[in-house]
Write an enzyme that holds these catalytic residues in place. Structure first.
Site, mmCIF file in Angstrom:
data_model
loop_
_atom_site.group_PDB
_atom_site.id
_atom_site.type_symbol
_atom_site.label_atom_id
_atom_site.label_comp_id
_atom_site.label_asym_id
_atom_site.label_seq_id
_atom_site.Cartn_x
_atom_site.Cartn_y
_atom_site.Cartn_z
ATOM 1 N N ASP A 1 21.748 24.161 18.962
ATOM 2 C CA ASP A 1 22.529 22.910 19.217
ATOM 3 C C ASP A 1 21.502 21.964 20.025
ATOM 4 O O ASP A 1 20.567 22.673 20.427
ATOM 5 C CB ASP A 1 23.879 22.617 19.930
ATOM 6 C CG ASP A 1 24.561 21.248 19.671
ATOM 7 O OD1 ASP A 1 23.966 20.527 19.352
ATOM 8 O OD2 ASP A 1 25.642 21.332 19.942
HETATM 9 C C1 BGC Z 1 26.021 17.878 18.923
HETATM 10 C C2 BGC Z 1 25.557 18.563 17.390
HETATM 11 C C3 BGC Z 1 24.809 17.804 16.366
HETATM 12 C C4 BGC Z 1 23.661 17.566 17.555
HETATM 13 C C5 BGC Z 1 22.672 16.642 16.533
HETATM 14 C C6 BGC Z 1 24.775 17.580 19.591
HETATM 15 O O1 BGC Z 1 24.955 17.013 20.567
HETATM 16 O O2 BGC Z 1 26.536 18.779 19.642
HETATM 17 O O3 BGC Z 1 26.983 18.739 16.836
HETATM 18 O O4 BGC Z 1 24.681 18.227 15.337
HETATM 19 O O5 BGC Z 1 23.871 16.890 18.518
HETATM 20 O O6 BGC Z 1 23.036 15.223 16.649
#
Ligand code: BGC
Length: 753
Positions: A233
């Site tokens: 993530d």
């Molecule tokens: C989120 C993800 C997301 C990623 C990219 C993170 O803060 O938890 O779900 O895909 O950012 O934007």
């Protein structure tokens, strides 16, 4: 495989520095290119219900500035559709928009379990149940990947809150992880084979998910056979080398000059095995290889996708209550419909955070209702309340006046955007006070008040629903939600959504209540497997609206339940008939419960479901095949799934508490009995017929041919100290057991097994 991008051949040619660089992105949204070898960068982009492609010159973390894309219903809504075909079709549309915008991997779907109604990100997740989540995710991944575009199943795992989300340790026992929090991922990984899986931010039992070898390698790859790439993530990696060793292939966004250097140093020092690095690099190259095969398309099909979003939103809305029936409205010329509530004009249709889409257009319910009523019907509007939470008596008064002169009222309430979002959890699950104050006043002014809700997570409804004749929960249903609501309210379409999460009477009834969101860096999943309806059912609690509930403008009859054991599978069959006067869709839900179990199990659990579309009078046969796993629990002692022989109830119904057909089935198990030794209790020895025979024979032998006056012939003593290990009983004079007898019987049992 094209020869110009052969991952195996390329791996041979890469330098250590290039390999390290490939395990990190090159910027916020791209993998690293290696120009020397013609390896291009691959673009990844949010998200689950619509693309959030940040323009190449855009600000990476800015929200709402992405390229226009269709905003489909969020997962909270799509989860309520219980419609795998719909999830598949939305997947295709998402993939086509990704192809138009040069995106190779869509960062979704997200399938974390809705453990608490307070989780700020519940709108991005499907359900409180892993089978429903896993099957919808499978369909969406299949749809996306059928167009050659990749997915990222997220957030793996136990990411069930936003509070302290990058550090908190979800402290969960293995059985609960396996049965609840991993089960949906397991279904989607094994049946849809997503190109990538995204690790969660949080720690799981003390270890960061990004560095969790048991999760990322032992379970995901070795047990489930995942062959794709694990991506972090965004910002979840704290120790790049440890993460790589645990099985995390790609760090996003990259810590350039830090993570890559650390990888090179670790290989040089021997702290990281070069083969581990090669495996991750191969997976990145494989992703690049797959991405190169994507066929781009010109532009997005704005109109067709908007229509799909509207049709989808219709199938996601849940009709919770319909006294009278109040819905659908059938206004005649000369009548007035009062549309009340700022949300009718300023719709709330998606959540905030990384999944926020810049929609191609937005339907409002006010416009759609005005356009949808027959000629001669007046649609009049009053805002009723402000969205910023400030009390406004003037607005409320105008709304009440309008309600008084109208023939019917449709009031649009919900949770303001600022109250639920990625990044923080809610602190309560009530509607805003000014909305709650307005509802009884509207009910006092008009006998027909239809309440339409827009919220990502559930809200307490006991009070609000009592002031309405009908309640339609639309969740956050995408850019075409307004049109869909008009279709449903006016009867152009028939509601067919079913609750993917229970609506409790009050927050305190939810089983996570005492352990959410935790403290001092830990959140204890103390309720174990009793999440959502599993918890309410175990305590036989009253709820406002149960899991699986949803009304229709027609009625359905269930008949002819037939259960057949075929080999180790159980086939469940029944017939569903539309007994009303309107076309409608029913969600047939199949629950399994173990009638008697040696461990504590939920009363019943969803194991299969089918959504059927029936014309008036039409019948449809429904068949589902259940596997041994559907009857098993995760046995910590055995370290595996265990089907305990005995009687199971199979219940088929229209909700978890509206079970129309029930029957039982007797199942056997050919699993080996648990191994027994001196630390096994007397009760455990006696519960195993073969072991009990051996023990009795050994006691008789060791007591000169008589078992009389030993514990084996004394039931009272067995009740008292039968839970002692037999080696402890051996030290007690008068038990009839001795250390020698115990040694012999253990050896004899091991010899025979
Ligand atoms: C989120 C993800 C997301 C990623 C990219 C993170 O803060 O938890 O779900 O895909 O950012 O934007």
């Amino acid at each position: 495989m094209s020869t110009d991008l052969d991952p195996a051949a390329l791996l041979e040619q890469l330098t250590l520095t290039e390999k390290a660089a490939l395990c990190l992105g090159s910027d916020f949204w791209h993998t690293a290119p290696v120009e020397r070898l013609g390896i291009p960068a691959v673009a990844l982009s949010d998200g689950p219900h619509g693309l959030r492609k940040v323009p190449e010159d855009g600000v990476d973390v800015a929200l709402g500035e992405s390229l226009p894309a269709t905003c489909f219903p969020t997962a909270s809504a799509l989860g309520s559709s219980w419609d795998v075909d719909l999830a598949y079709r939305i997947g295709i549309a998402l993939a086509d928009e990704a192809r138009a915008q040069g995106v190779a991997v869509i960062l979704g779907p997200g399938i974390n379990i809705k453990r608490s109604p307070l989780c700020g990100r519940n709108f991005e997740y499907f359900a409180e149940d892993p089978v429903l989540s896993g099957r919808l995710a499978t369909a969406m991944i299949d749809g996306i990947q059928s167009r050659g575009v990749g997915t990222s199943l997220k957030h793996f795992a136990a990411n069930n809150q936003e509070s302290d989300r990058l550090r908190v340790s979800a402290d969960v026992d293995e059985r609960t992880l396996r049965e609840i929090y991993l089960a949906g991922f397991e279904i989607a990984v094994t049946s849809a084979r997503p190109w990538t899986v995204m690790c969660a931010y949080n720690r799981v039992n003390g270890v960061h998910a990004s560095q969790h070898r048991w999760l990322l390698t032992d379970v995901l790859r070795d047990e489930w056979g995942f062959e794709g790439l694990v991506v972090s993530d965004w910002g979840a990696v704290h120790d790049r080398v440890a993460a790589l060793a645990a099985g995390l292939d790609l760090e996003m966004p990259p810590k350039l000059g830090i993570s890559d250097v650390a990888i090179v140093d670790a290989v040089h020092s021997g702290a990281l095995d070069g083969e581990v690095l090669d495996e991750s690099v191969s997976r990145v190259l494989e992703l690049v290889h797959r991405a190169r095969a994507i066929e781009p398309v010109d532009g997005i099909e704005v109109d067709a996708h908007h229509e799909l979003a509207r049709a989808a939103a219709r199938d996601c809305a849940v009709l919770l209550k319909n006294d009278g029936p109040a819905l659908p409205l059938q206004p005649s010329p000369g009548q007035t419909i009062a549309v009340i509530g700022e949300f009718a004009r300023t719709p709330r249709f998606q959540g905030a955070g990384s999944s926020q889409v810049n929609p191609t257009r937005i339907d409002t319910a006010l416009d759609a209702l005005s356009a949808g009523v027959p000629d001669g019907v007046e649609v009049a509007f009053a805002a009723g309340f402000r969205l910023d939470g400030m009390a406004d008596d003037g607005l409320a008064g105008e709304a009440v006046e309008l309600a008084r002169r109208a023939d019917a009222v449709v009031v649009f309430c919900g949770v303001p955007a600022a109250d639920e979002s990625e990044g923080y959890d809610r602190t309560h699950m009530r509607l805003p006070a000014e909305q709650l104050d307005l509802l009884p006043r509207l009910a006092g002014a008009n006998a027909s008040v239809v309440l339409v809700l827009a919220n990502g997570s559930t809200v307490e409804l006991t009070d609000a629903a009592s002031h309405a004749t009908a309640v339609l929960e639309t969740w956050l249903s995408g850019q075409a939600a307004g049109g869909a609501v008009a279709d449903l309210v006016l009867g152009v379409a028939n509601p067919s959504g079913r609750l993917a999460e229970t609506i409790p009477l009050r927050l305190e009834d939810n089983s996570s209540y005492l352990n959410f969101p935790g403290e001092d860096g830990h959140v204890r999943y103390g309720e174990g497997v009793f999440v959502g309806y599993r918890g309410y059912d175990a305590l036989d609690q009253q709820v406002a609206f149960p899991f699986g509930h949803g009304l229709s403008y027609t009625t359905f009859d269930y008949a002819d339940l037939q259960i057949d054991v075929i080999g180790d599978a159980v086939e469940v069959r029944c017939t569903v008939t539309n007994t009303g006067a309107r076309h409608g869709k029913e969600v047939v839900q199949i629950y399994v419960g173990d009638v008697e179990s040696s461990v504590s199990r939920p009363v019943r659990e969803l194991k299969a479901f089918v959504k059927v579309d029936l014309a008036p009078g039409q019948s449809h046969p429904v068949t589902c095949t259940l596997s041994p796993r559907d009857f098993s629990y995760w046995s910590t002692r055995r370290g595996g799934w265990h089907l305990e022989a005995g009687e199971f109830e199979i219940a088929v119904g229209s909700s978890s508490r509206d079970l129309r057909l029930r029957s039982t089935v007797q199942l056997t198990s050919d699993e080996a009995p648990l191994p027994l030794d001196g630390m096994s209790t007397l009760q455990e020895w006696l519960a195993d017929p073969a072991a009990a025979r051996l023990l009795r024979a050994a006691v008789v032998d060791g007591n000169d041919g008589a078992a009389a006056r030993t514990i084996l012939d004394n039931e009272e003593l067995q009740r008292l100290i039968g839970n002692f290990p037999i080696s402890s009983l051996a030290a007690m004079p008068g038990s009839g057991l001795s250390p020698a007898i115990v040694t012999d019987v253990v050896a004899e049992l091991q010899r025979t097994r």
